[in-house]
Design an enzyme around this catalytic site. Structure first.
Site, mmCIF file in Angstrom:
data_model
loop_
_atom_site.group_PDB
_atom_site.id
_atom_site.type_symbol
_atom_site.label_atom_id
_atom_site.label_comp_id
_atom_site.label_asym_id
_atom_site.label_seq_id
_atom_site.Cartn_x
_atom_site.Cartn_y
_atom_site.Cartn_z
ATOM 1 C CG MET A 8 53.756 60.060 54.149
ATOM 2 S SD MET A 8 52.642 60.733 55.394
ATOM 3 C CE MET A 8 53.477 60.290 56.917
ATOM 4 C CE LYS A 9 50.648 53.648 49.734
ATOM 5 N NZ LYS A 9 49.689 53.601 48.612
ATOM 6 C CG ASN A 11 49.010 48.367 53.690
ATOM 7 O OD1 ASN A 11 47.936 48.186 54.276
ATOM 8 N ND2 ASN A 11 49.084 48.864 52.462
ATOM 9 C CD GLU A 12 47.249 45.731 50.604
ATOM 10 O OE1 GLU A 12 47.990 45.278 49.710
ATOM 11 O OE2 GLU A 12 46.344 46.559 50.374
ATOM 12 C CD1 TRP A 62 42.338 54.838 48.345
ATOM 13 C CD2 TRP A 62 42.932 55.427 50.411
ATOM 14 N NE1 TRP A 62 43.707 54.734 48.440
ATOM 15 C CE2 TRP A 62 44.095 55.083 49.704
ATOM 16 C CE3 TRP A 62 43.059 55.831 51.745
ATOM 17 C CZ2 TRP A 62 45.376 55.133 50.267
ATOM 18 C CZ3 TRP A 62 44.321 55.876 52.305
ATOM 19 C CH2 TRP A 62 45.455 55.536 51.566
ATOM 20 C CD GLU A 120 43.916 51.707 52.319
ATOM 21 O OE1 GLU A 120 43.674 51.262 51.188
ATOM 22 O OE2 GLU A 120 44.971 51.457 52.932
ATOM 23 C CG HIS A 164 48.801 54.096 54.238
ATOM 24 N ND1 HIS A 164 48.371 52.857 54.613
ATOM 25 C CD2 HIS A 164 48.729 54.130 52.879
ATOM 26 C CE1 HIS A 164 48.035 52.180 53.515
ATOM 27 N NE2 HIS A 164 48.247 52.909 52.455
HETATM 28 C C1 XIL Z 1 46.826 53.086 46.286
HETATM 29 C C2 XIL Z 1 46.738 54.545 45.926
HETATM 30 O O1 XIL Z 1 45.401 54.955 46.000
HETATM 31 C C3 XIL Z 1 47.283 54.780 44.566
HETATM 32 O O2 XIL Z 1 47.325 56.153 44.302
HETATM 33 C C4 XIL Z 1 48.672 54.169 44.483
HETATM 34 O O3 XIL Z 1 49.129 54.292 43.209
HETATM 35 C C5 XIL Z 1 48.651 52.729 44.862
HETATM 36 O O4 XIL Z 1 48.118 52.598 46.136
HETATM 37 N N1 XIL Z 1 45.534 49.447 49.573
HETATM 38 C C6 XIL Z 1 46.331 50.361 50.198
HETATM 39 C C7 XIL Z 1 46.549 51.679 49.593
HETATM 40 O O5 XIL Z 1 46.769 50.119 51.322
HETATM 41 O O6 XIL Z 1 47.825 52.196 49.903
HETATM 42 C C8 XIL Z 1 46.368 51.636 48.113
HETATM 43 O O7 XIL Z 1 46.457 52.950 47.626
HETATM 44 C C9 XIL Z 1 45.057 51.010 47.748
HETATM 45 C C10 XIL Z 1 44.978 49.602 48.261
#
Ligand code: XIL
Length: 458
Positions: free
Chosen positions: A181-182, A263-264, A418, A371, A215
């Protein structure tokens, strides 16, 4: 002259003694190996070590002249009930690992030497009992114990069947898509959305009475190339983002309970806004714009800001909280804050997690531990999960859960893990070495970490 005769008789006398000693040594027992002679005896000093539930190691002293040894492992002292393949198993070295045994079982090990093709007698058997299987961890379902908030799991659309499906339905009542969902998956090329995997996850959640936490709409690390290299004007870029957010959020209106909209967004340490294509194209108020579009597309959806190191990076957290304060003051829609909680068994401390969580709950916001995974091998100094590390990891899972469980009820939202099995954790690739950060091992066995969460909820 007499002197000369005396010397001669002493010489003859010594010669006779030497001949006598040599002839005594050529009795029945000793073997001749070319020029050398060896005792045909079994090895001494048999030592058993590294005893586990299913294996042990046996080592022995070298026997002069032995070409090889034959090792027998049996379930009885008479060695009648041998364990395949350890029946007269030939070994050139001075030790073997005996594997694939049963737990809590006594075994007898006996060894003979082979010298010049002849077998010695067997050594006295050494006795060893394998360890007993640990008591299984309780399989109480997390969602049955977490009554005041949702228990969440990061999932992939490929996990909705088989054993993953069974664990999901038993334990969890909230799902976050780990990566589907990215934006790079949902909007892979200009003008073409692909919601097939999202549909699969949302359909599954609905069929099983689970929430979906969306997310993440905007994340610098999952921005498709065509967006990074967008060819239109800044105005067209902004229209494109508005359309993407509204298309996605309205499609799942009423079915996705909440979204990490951005996010981030902040840099580590400085707390400056991260330099992303969204900041460059839309300006420093891009986050606020995205939040408003989300609210316009779904008046009831819960809007979250989500980031990592929120417990340990005070400057970054300060910047994010200041942004939220500003949003609250100006009526920009925002409902909750996600602490990612990618942490380790070594820290952060329980008190630091609690005090930083309070900064969020004091503002009346929802708090999502979004996560959670806890590294058991952050310094890459173990090659299998030791009992000791598993206990320390469990203790940290318990602390995190205790903190979450004691925030005010109106701020509770979900505790999301996570990933399901250790071998599936994103951290293995991310850090490039082995770790066991999750609640299940590769065989879907429940780990102590899971019990830590249960204990944290007591
Ligand atoms: C990670 C996933 O776990 C992986 O499968 C993907 O390849 C990259 O992203 N912070 C986040 C998550 O917000 O979306 C990330 O997840 C891990 C770090």
């Amino acid at each position: 002259m007499t002197n000369c005769i005396n010397h001669f008789s002493t010489f003859i006398y010594s010669l006779l003694i030497v001949i006598f000693v040599l002839s005594c040594n050529s009795g029945e027992e000793p073997m001749t190996g070319g020029e050398m002679m060896f005792d045909l005896v079994p090895p001494s000093g048999i030592e058993i070590s590294a005893v586990s539930e299913t294996s042990f190691r046996v080592e022995w002293n070298r026997v002069e002249g032995a070409e090889y040894y034959e090792v027998t492992v049996a379930r009885d002292m008479q060695l009648d009930d041998g364990v395949v393949p350890y029946i007269d198993l030939r070994e050139n070295g001075l030790g073997i690992n005996v594997i694939n045994l049963q737990s809590s079982t006594t075994y007898y090990v006996s060894i003979r030497s082979v010298i010049n093709g002849e077998e010695s007698s067997l050594s006295n058997p050494a006795e060893v009992t394998t360890l007993s299987e640990p008591d299984p961890e309780p399989d109480t379902a997390l969602k049955d114990v977490a009554t005041t908030f949702a228990m969440g799991m990061a999932v992939r659309s490929s996990w909705l069947t088989g054993q993953h499906d069974a664990v999901l339905r038993r334990e969890y009542n909230s799902l976050t898509a780990e990566f589907e969902m990215k934006m790079n998956i949902m909007y892979p090329s200009e003008g073409r959305f692909d919601f097939s995997r999202v549909d699969a996850i949302v359909d599954y959640a609905e069929a099983n009475d689970m929430h979906v936490h969306g997310h993440a709409l905007i994340w610098h690390a999952a921005t498709p190339d065509w967006v990074e290299n967008f060819s239109g004007t800044d105005e067209e870029f902004e229209e494109m983002v508005e359309d993407y957010i509204k298309t996605t959020v309205s499609r799942y209106q009423g079915r996705v309970r909440s979204w990490d909209v951005v996010n981030e967004a902040f840099d580590d340490g400085s707390g400056n806004l991260r330099n992303t294509v969204f900041l460059r194209r839309m300006g420093s108020d891009y986050i606020e714009k995205c939040y408003r579009w989300t609210r316009e597309a779904d008046p009831d959806v819960l809007i979250f800001y989500n980031d990592y190191n929120m417990v340990i990076d005070d400057t970054k957290r300060g910047a994010a909280v200041a942004m939220i304060d500003d949003f609250i003051a100006r009526d920009v829609p925002v409902d909750g804050f996600g602490f990612q909680m990618h942490i380790s068994y070594q820290g952060p401390s329980k008190s630091k997690i609690a005090s930083t969580a309070k900064e969020i709950t004091d503002r009346g916001l929802l708090l999502h531990f979004s996560e959670l995974d806890i590294r058991a091998n952050p310094n890459n100094n173990i090659s299998s999960l030791s009992e000791e590390r598993a206990e320390l990891q469990k203790a940290k899972y318990k602390e995190v859960t205790e903190v979450y469980n004691s925030i005010p009820d109106q701020s509770k939202f979900a505790l999301t893990i996570w990933g399901m099995r250790d071998n599936e954790s994103w951290l293995l690739d991310f850090w490039g070495h082995i770790d066991w950060p999750l609640l299940y091992d590769e065989q879907f066995n429940i780990k102590k970490a899971h019990t830590g969460i249960l204990e944290g909820l007591e």
